[in-house]
Design an enzyme around this catalytic site. Structure first.
Site, PDB file in Angstrom:
ATOM      1  N   HIS A  68      18.659  76.732  65.503  1.00  0.00           N
ATOM      2  CA  HIS A  68      17.735  75.616  65.324  1.00  0.00           C
ATOM      3  C   HIS A  68      18.025  74.461  66.285  1.00  0.00           C
ATOM      4  O   HIS A  68      17.219  73.545  66.418  1.00  0.00           O
ATOM      5  CB  HIS A  68      17.777  75.097  63.882  1.00  0.00           C
ATOM      6  CG  HIS A  68      18.979  74.272  63.598  1.00  0.00           C
ATOM      7  ND1 HIS A  68      20.242  74.810  63.460  1.00  0.00           N
ATOM      8  CD2 HIS A  68      19.113  72.927  63.443  1.00  0.00           C
ATOM      9  CE1 HIS A  68      21.103  73.831  63.232  1.00  0.00           C
ATOM     10  NE2 HIS A  68      20.449  72.689  63.220  1.00  0.00           N
ATOM     11  N   HIS A  83      16.947  69.551  68.942  1.00  0.00           N
ATOM     12  CA  HIS A  83      17.037  69.917  67.534  1.00  0.00           C
ATOM     13  C   HIS A  83      15.641  70.283  67.052  1.00  0.00           C
ATOM     14  O   HIS A  83      14.821  69.407  66.780  1.00  0.00           O
ATOM     15  CB  HIS A  83      17.598  68.748  66.720  1.00  0.00           C
ATOM     16  CG  HIS A  83      17.968  69.101  65.327  1.00  0.00           C
ATOM     17  ND1 HIS A  83      17.025  69.309  64.345  1.00  0.00           N
ATOM     18  CD2 HIS A  83      19.177  69.305  64.752  1.00  0.00           C
ATOM     19  CE1 HIS A  83      17.643  69.611  63.216  1.00  0.00           C
ATOM     20  NE2 HIS A  83      18.955  69.608  63.434  1.00  0.00           N
TER      21      HIS A  83
END
Length: 163
Positions: A68, A83
């Protein structure tokens, strides 16, 4: 004198959009870690597709096992984290495919990740993707230059000048 004028290497780095979408300031990210710039200066993108590309020439210094988030470092020393989404760590990698590994050298525009944005919308808080210079304190100047829509690998979003 000639060397003094022309021998100095520039420490400025252009950071391009890692995703196509709408760019906005970190202050508007609905997560205090990013909006209060606890991780550093940067910007965020609301992506319109799930292909994440390298925003700089550099090296992959961190690839979270959940895929992620990914950390990169430029030759000039800027450390950048992408992110993807908010609260996506809980997805444990479901919907994320990595195309690089830690230690990989990348060029601006190289594919880093593929993200199933529909799955992120279903299972996480948001697809908003913060892009942060985590060593902002080591920079001389950070300037946001893009507004509104950005195109992955093309639109310069921010310039960073390292000390």
């Amino acid at each position: 004198m000639f060397k003094k004028l022309f021998g100095k290497k520039t420490r400025e780095e252009n950071i391009t959009a890692p995703l196509t979408g709408r760019i906005f300031s970190l202050e508007n990210v609905p997560d205090p870690v990013f909006s209060q710039k606890m991780m550093g200066e940067g910007f965020a993108i609301e992506p319109t597709n799930g292909e994440v590309v390298a925003p700089i020439d550099g090296e992959i210094v961190q690839l979270f096992h959940t895929k992620h988030a990914i950390g990169l470092k430029t030759e000039n020393g800027a450390e950048i984290i992408i992110h993807v989404g908010l609260e996506t760590v809980a997805m444990e990698g479901d919907g994320f495919t990595a195309h690089v590994k830690e230690g990989s050298k990348v060029k601006k525009g190289d594919k880093l990740l593929t993200v199933d944005l529909e799955k992120v919308r279903e299972k996480a808080k948001s697809t908003v993707t913060p892009v942060v210079v985590t060593n902002s304190a080591d920079s001389e100047k950070i300037s946001l230059v893009a507004t509104d829509s950005v195109i992955k690998g093309e639109t310069v979003c921010m310039t960073v000048t390292m000390k």
